[in-house]
Design a protein around this motif. Structure first.
Motif, PDB file in Angstrom:
ATOM      1  N   LEU A  72       0.834  -1.210   0.000  1.00 15.30           N
ATOM      2  CA  LEU A  72       0.000   0.000   0.000  1.00 15.30           C
ATOM      3  C   LEU A  72       0.862   1.252   0.000  1.00 15.30           C
ATOM      4  CD1 LEU A  72      -2.801   1.301   0.197  1.00 15.30           C
ATOM      5  CD2 LEU A  72      -2.621   1.101   2.691  1.00 15.30           C
ATOM      6  N   ILE A  73       1.920   1.247   0.792  1.00 18.24           N
ATOM      7  CA  ILE A  73       2.805   2.418   0.843  1.00 18.24           C
ATOM      8  C   ILE A  73       3.558   2.585  -0.482  1.00 18.24           C
ATOM      9  CG2 ILE A  73       4.806   3.421   2.000  1.00 18.24           C
ATOM     10  CD1 ILE A  73       3.870   2.030   4.559  1.00 18.24           C
ATOM     11  N   SER A  80       1.480   3.935  -3.487  1.00 19.52           N
ATOM     12  CA  SER A  80       1.120   5.352  -3.548  1.00 19.52           C
ATOM     13  C   SER A  80       1.995   6.127  -4.523  1.00 19.52           C
ATOM     14  CB  SER A  80       1.228   5.964  -2.142  1.00 19.52           C
ATOM     15  OG  SER A  80       2.562   5.867  -1.663  1.00 19.52           O
ATOM     16  N   GLY A  81       3.236   5.696  -4.691  1.00 17.99           N
ATOM     17  CA  GLY A  81       4.132   6.383  -5.627  1.00 17.99           C
ATOM     18  C   GLY A  81       4.314   5.668  -6.944  1.00 17.99           C
TER      19      GLY A  81
END
Length: 259
Positions: free
Chosen positions: A230-231, A234-235
């Motif tokens: 998920l982290i 994001s990018g």
């Protein structure tokens, strides 16, 4: 009545026939168009429609008898040029497929494989999800329209009958290394996070041998892996946009375009 000579008829046929082969070769490997769920008839008809549409504005092809051996050689050359252009773009999806495979192995989901009978391959669940996401993002960025524009422009940059010997084949080979490097670059944050989790469980196993680390570690590793994805996710759109730009630029340079 209209009277056409043999040379004029061959010229009119060549304006559609040779571009059709190059466009069809690109469709065979280009993202979205090469998907097994797209019927072959649709690919052929779309390639023929585009060849008919752009044929009159393309440079004049060499007058070759369509039934000669030379015509067969030119047809294979156009298929090869189009396929190599499509191969450069197809590496975008392979990057995301390898990314999903790496993340699945770190999370303990390496055995969760989904069969794709349409394309004849097996993907990890995360890999298949990443490929679907990459395809939709490629379409949202109008990458397919830019790619079609490059294929049409290639008839000016690399005219029909130029062969394949002078193409930068080494650049195409180097793109395979680029594929592995980009997949590893995208996977490093989540892989390092999962590595720290595994090291923590290893230390816990040594300090408390009576604790059942395996029954505790697998669900926690999967949950923390999802948080890491998920982290990282994001990018991912921004990074994938840069990768699409790099692939389209390489596709344009492959046929003699300027950087």
């Amino acid at each position: 009545m209209f009277a056409f000579s043999t040379e004029e008829i061959l010229l009119m046929i060549g304006r559609i026939w040779w571009p059709f082969f190059r466009i069809a070769g690109a469709f065979a490997l280009m993202p979205f168009f090469s998907n097994g769920h797209v019927p072959v008839r649709v690919k052929v008809l779309l390639a023929f429609f585009l060849a008919t549409l752009v044929g009159p504005v393309l440079p004049t092809p060499p007058p070759v008898d369509p039934l000669s051996a030379h015509a067969l050689l030119i047809a294979f050359e156009q298929l090869a040029v189009g396929a190599m252009m499509g191969l450069i773009l197809s590496m975008l999806l392979h990057i995301l497929s390898m990314l999903g495979q790496m993340l699945s192995m770190q999370m303990g989901l390496a055995m969760s494989v989904m069969n794709d009978p349409a394309n004849g391959v097996n993907h990890a669940l995360l890999g298949q999800w990443m490929v679907m996401y990459g395809t939709l993002l490629f379409l949202a960025l109008d990458g397919h329209l830019v790619a079609l524009g490059i294929v049409v422009e290639s008839f000016t940059l690399w005219p029909i009958g130029s062969g394949v010997q002078e193409l930068p084949l080494m650049m195409l080979i180097m793109k395979f290394g680029w594929t592995f490097a980009m997949a590893l670059m995208l996977a490093i944050p989540a892989v390092m996070a999962m590595l720290m989790v595994n090291i923590t469980f290893g230390v816990l196993n040594k300090s408390a041998p009576t604790l059942n680390v395996y029954s505790l570690g697998f669900p926690l590793a999967m949950m923390l892996g999802l948080v890491s994805i998920l982290i990282s996710f994001s990018g991912l759109p921004g990074r994938y946009t840069d990768l699409c730009l790099d692939a389209l630029t390489a596709m344009h340079q492959f046929v003699g375009g300027t950087p």
